[in-house]
Write a protein that holds these residues in place. Sequence first.
Motif, PDB file in Angstrom:
ATOM      1  N   MET A   1       0.851  -1.201   0.000  1.00 25.04           N
ATOM      2  CA  MET A   1       0.000   0.000   0.000  1.00 25.04           C
ATOM      3  C   MET A   1       0.877   1.239   0.000  1.00 25.04           C
ATOM      4  SD  MET A   1      -3.085   1.139   0.010  1.00 25.04           S
ATOM      5  CE  MET A   1      -4.048   2.588   0.392  1.00 25.04           C
ATOM      6  N   ASN A   2       0.691   2.091  -0.979  1.00 27.40           N
ATOM      7  CA  ASN A   2       1.494   3.305  -1.073  1.00 27.40           C
ATOM      8  C   ASN A   2       1.076   4.352  -0.052  1.00 27.40           C
ATOM      9  OD1 ASN A   2       1.356   2.505  -4.395  1.00 27.40           O
ATOM     10  ND2 ASN A   2       3.332   2.933  -3.484  1.00 27.40           N
ATOM     11  N   THR A   3       2.042   5.079   0.438  1.00 29.63           N
ATOM     12  CA  THR A   3       1.808   6.256   1.266  1.00 29.63           C
ATOM     13  C   THR A   3       2.581   7.419   0.660  1.00 29.63           C
ATOM     14  OG1 THR A   3       1.430   5.034   3.321  1.00 29.63           O
ATOM     15  CG2 THR A   3       2.176   7.307   3.531  1.00 29.63           C
ATOM     16  N   VAL A   4       1.917   8.550   0.517  1.00 30.22           N
ATOM     17  CA  VAL A   4       2.566   9.756   0.017  1.00 30.22           C
ATOM     18  C   VAL A   4       2.995  10.596   1.211  1.00 30.22           C
ATOM     19  CG1 VAL A   4       2.295  11.871  -1.333  1.00 30.22           C
ATOM     20  CG2 VAL A   4       1.168   9.758  -2.089  1.00 30.22           C
ATOM     21  N   ILE A   5       4.249  11.007   1.196  1.00 32.07           N
ATOM     22  CA  ILE A   5       4.757  11.912   2.231  1.00 32.07           C
ATOM     23  C   ILE A   5       5.082  13.245   1.564  1.00 32.07           C
ATOM     24  CG2 ILE A   5       6.474  12.316   4.016  1.00 32.07           C
ATOM     25  CD1 ILE A   5       6.884   9.339   4.250  1.00 32.07           C
ATOM     26  N   PHE A   6       4.353  14.263   1.964  1.00 31.69           N
ATOM     27  CA  PHE A   6       4.549  15.590   1.400  1.00 31.69           C
ATOM     28  C   PHE A   6       5.456  16.427   2.287  1.00 31.69           C
ATOM     29  CE2 PHE A   6       0.206  14.574  -0.167  1.00 31.69           C
ATOM     30  CZ  PHE A   6       0.427  14.720  -1.528  1.00 31.69           C
ATOM     31  N   ASP A   7       6.445  17.093   1.682  1.00 28.18           N
ATOM     32  CA  ASP A   7       6.981  18.273   2.336  1.00 28.18           C
ATOM     33  C   ASP A   7       5.827  19.274   2.369  1.00 28.18           C
ATOM     34  OD1 ASP A   7       8.824  20.135   3.401  1.00 28.18           O
ATOM     35  OD2 ASP A   7       9.148  20.957   1.411  1.00 28.18           O
ATOM     36  N   PHE A   8       5.901  20.257   3.225  1.00 28.67           N
ATOM     37  CA  PHE A   8       4.788  21.194   3.335  1.00 28.67           C
ATOM     38  C   PHE A   8       5.074  22.542   2.676  1.00 28.67           C
ATOM     39  CE2 PHE A   8       2.429  24.541   5.618  1.00 28.67           C
ATOM     40  CZ  PHE A   8       1.141  24.161   5.245  1.00 28.67           C
ATOM     41  N   ASP A   9       6.055  23.249   3.215  1.00 28.59           N
ATOM     42  CA  ASP A   9       6.347  24.592   2.709  1.00 28.59           C
ATOM     43  C   ASP A   9       6.876  24.521   1.275  1.00 28.59           C
ATOM     44  OD1 ASP A   9       5.906  26.378   5.105  1.00 28.59           O
ATOM     45  OD2 ASP A   9       7.304  24.926   5.966  1.00 28.59           O
ATOM     46  N   GLY A  10       6.212  25.252   0.387  1.00 32.64           N
ATOM     47  CA  GLY A  10       6.618  25.259  -1.009  1.00 32.64           C
ATOM     48  C   GLY A  10       6.085  24.101  -1.813  1.00 32.64           C
ATOM     49  N   VAL A  11       5.302  23.215  -1.170  1.00 33.58           N
ATOM     50  CA  VAL A  11       4.709  22.061  -1.860  1.00 33.58           C
ATOM     51  C   VAL A  11       3.193  22.078  -1.716  1.00 33.58           C
ATOM     52  CG1 VAL A  11       4.566  19.529  -1.946  1.00 33.58           C
ATOM     53  CG2 VAL A  11       6.791  20.648  -1.655  1.00 33.58           C
ATOM     54  N   LEU A  12       2.691  22.056  -0.504  1.00 37.73           N
ATOM     55  CA  LEU A  12       1.247  22.150  -0.274  1.00 37.73           C
ATOM     56  C   LEU A  12       0.803  23.578  -0.020  1.00 37.73           C
ATOM     57  CD1 LEU A  12       0.593  19.017   1.986  1.00 37.73           C
ATOM     58  CD2 LEU A  12       0.244  19.250  -0.483  1.00 37.73           C
ATOM     59  N   LYS A 153       4.860   6.309  11.837  1.00 40.18           N
ATOM     60  CA  LYS A 153       3.600   6.764  12.405  1.00 40.18           C
ATOM     61  C   LYS A 153       2.396   6.354  11.552  1.00 40.18           C
ATOM     62  CE  LYS A 153       4.686   8.929  16.229  1.00 40.18           C
ATOM     63  NZ  LYS A 153       4.132   8.487  17.531  1.00 40.18           N
ATOM     64  N   ARG A 154       2.597   6.257  10.249  1.00 40.07           N
ATOM     65  CA  ARG A 154       1.499   5.863   9.350  1.00 40.07           C
ATOM     66  C   ARG A 154       1.453   4.355   9.143  1.00 40.07           C
ATOM     67  NH1 ARG A 154      -2.108   8.947   9.960  1.00 40.07           N
ATOM     68  NH2 ARG A 154      -3.153   8.169   8.087  1.00 40.07           N
ATOM     69  N   GLY A 155       2.390   3.623   9.724  1.00 41.49           N
ATOM     70  CA  GLY A 155       2.421   2.175   9.552  1.00 41.49           C
ATOM     71  C   GLY A 155       2.783   1.768   8.142  1.00 41.49           C
ATOM     72  N   ALA A 156       3.618   2.563   7.489  1.00 39.64           N
ATOM     73  CA  ALA A 156       3.947   2.344   6.088  1.00 39.64           C
ATOM     74  C   ALA A 156       5.347   1.765   5.937  1.00 39.64           C
ATOM     75  CB  ALA A 156       3.864   3.660   5.312  1.00 39.64           C
ATOM     76  N   SER A 157       5.506   0.895   4.970  1.00 35.83           N
ATOM     77  CA  SER A 157       6.817   0.404   4.595  1.00 35.83           C
ATOM     78  C   SER A 157       7.597   1.532   3.935  1.00 35.83           C
ATOM     79  CB  SER A 157       6.681  -0.766   3.614  1.00 35.83           C
ATOM     80  OG  SER A 157       7.896  -1.042   2.971  1.00 35.83           O
ATOM     81  N   PHE A 158       8.861   1.694   4.307  1.00 38.24           N
ATOM     82  CA  PHE A 158       9.661   2.771   3.735  1.00 38.24           C
ATOM     83  C   PHE A 158       9.712   2.679   2.209  1.00 38.24           C
ATOM     84  CE2 PHE A 158      12.347   2.394   7.852  1.00 38.24           C
ATOM     85  CZ  PHE A 158      11.330   2.992   8.578  1.00 38.24           C
ATOM     86  N   ALA A 159       9.837   1.464   1.703  1.00 39.83           N
ATOM     87  CA  ALA A 159       9.964   1.264   0.255  1.00 39.83           C
ATOM     88  C   ALA A 159       8.687   1.610  -0.498  1.00 39.83           C
ATOM     89  CB  ALA A 159      10.373  -0.177  -0.040  1.00 39.83           C
ATOM     90  N   ALA A 174      14.982  11.845   1.478  1.00 39.13           N
ATOM     91  CA  ALA A 174      14.112  10.772   0.995  1.00 39.13           C
ATOM     92  C   ALA A 174      14.934   9.609   0.460  1.00 39.13           C
ATOM     93  CB  ALA A 174      13.176  11.312  -0.086  1.00 39.13           C
ATOM     94  N   GLY A 175      15.969   9.927  -0.316  1.00 43.77           N
ATOM     95  CA  GLY A 175      16.833   8.868  -0.845  1.00 43.77           C
ATOM     96  C   GLY A 175      17.504   8.087   0.266  1.00 43.77           C
ATOM     97  N   ARG A 176      17.961   8.789   1.297  1.00 44.66           N
ATOM     98  CA  ARG A 176      18.610   8.114   2.425  1.00 44.66           C
ATOM     99  C   ARG A 176      17.638   7.260   3.218  1.00 44.66           C
ATOM    100  NH1 ARG A 176      22.385  13.257   4.477  1.00 44.66           N
ATOM    101  NH2 ARG A 176      23.929  13.072   2.795  1.00 44.66           N
ATOM    102  N   ALA A 177      16.342   7.601   3.131  1.00 45.62           N
ATOM    103  CA  ALA A 177      15.303   6.811   3.802  1.00 45.62           C
ATOM    104  C   ALA A 177      14.857   5.617   2.956  1.00 45.62           C
ATOM    105  CB  ALA A 177      14.096   7.689   4.124  1.00 45.62           C
ATOM    106  N   GLY A 178      15.402   5.491   1.748  1.00 45.49           N
ATOM    107  CA  GLY A 178      15.000   4.413   0.856  1.00 45.49           C
ATOM    108  C   GLY A 178      13.668   4.650   0.187  1.00 45.49           C
ATOM    109  N   MET A 179      13.299   5.920   0.061  1.00 50.20           N
ATOM    110  CA  MET A 179      12.019   6.299  -0.530  1.00 50.20           C
ATOM    111  C   MET A 179      12.234   6.975  -1.882  1.00 50.20           C
ATOM    112  SD  MET A 179      10.222   7.906   2.889  1.00 50.20           S
ATOM    113  CE  MET A 179      10.122   6.944   4.402  1.00 50.20           C
TER     114      MET A 179
END
Length: 224
Positions: A1-12, A153-159, A174-179
């Motif tokens: 199951m995919n999870t999207v992680i947004f930066d906030f400032d300058g993105v949302l 916190k979201r119960g998501a796999s890093f990959a 993000a790259g260092r997190a494997g995302m």
Amino acid sequence: MNTVIFDFDGVLADSEIIALSELRTSLEEYGIIMDWDALVEQFLGASVRQIIAFVEQRAGRPVDAGFQKDWYKRLFASYRARLKPMPGAAEMLDRLDAAGIDYCIASGGSYKRLGVALECIGFSERFADRAFSADSVEHGKPAPDVFLYAAEKRGASFADCVVLEDSIAGVTAAGRAGMRAIGFVGGGHLEGIRPLHADRLRAVGAKPVLTGLRDFEEAAFGGA
């Protein structure tokens, strides 16, 4: 199951142009003069701790509590007067909701700053219990800590996480997190340096780099 992680400032939120402008005023009070491109390159995605460390190193003296207090006072007044969501942000989030795709925020900004900004753009309820800050981890971006924390916190796999970022530090984290990292250069703070900044994001691993949010799902999931 995919999870999207947004930066906030300058993105949302189109907030970086406000935050960096107010930060530049604070820096000048410590005798630090920077042009806009240098400001973007140095501070985009930085935590308050990282900013203060930079100021202390450059100014050669300690930064007192008034630095953040005065910056935030001006910043929040400007947010309340003119902060807007990034064009297409609400519609994109609606589409992710409709598709059943989980999402959250992982920001280098403080919880206080994030909370005020979310309230100003009307996204507080949407991101209740899923807006995370570098305040919660030991190291800010480009360390992977805040992305790993958000995924846990979201119960998501890093990959399985897809990150949308506008900063070099964030894409690196993000790259260092494997995302997987998708770059974004639609913010007002990148006016005049958009192609240059897009190249910077690609150089640290962003693929692709978007100028708007309309095409995010296609880039992330092939149109999910």
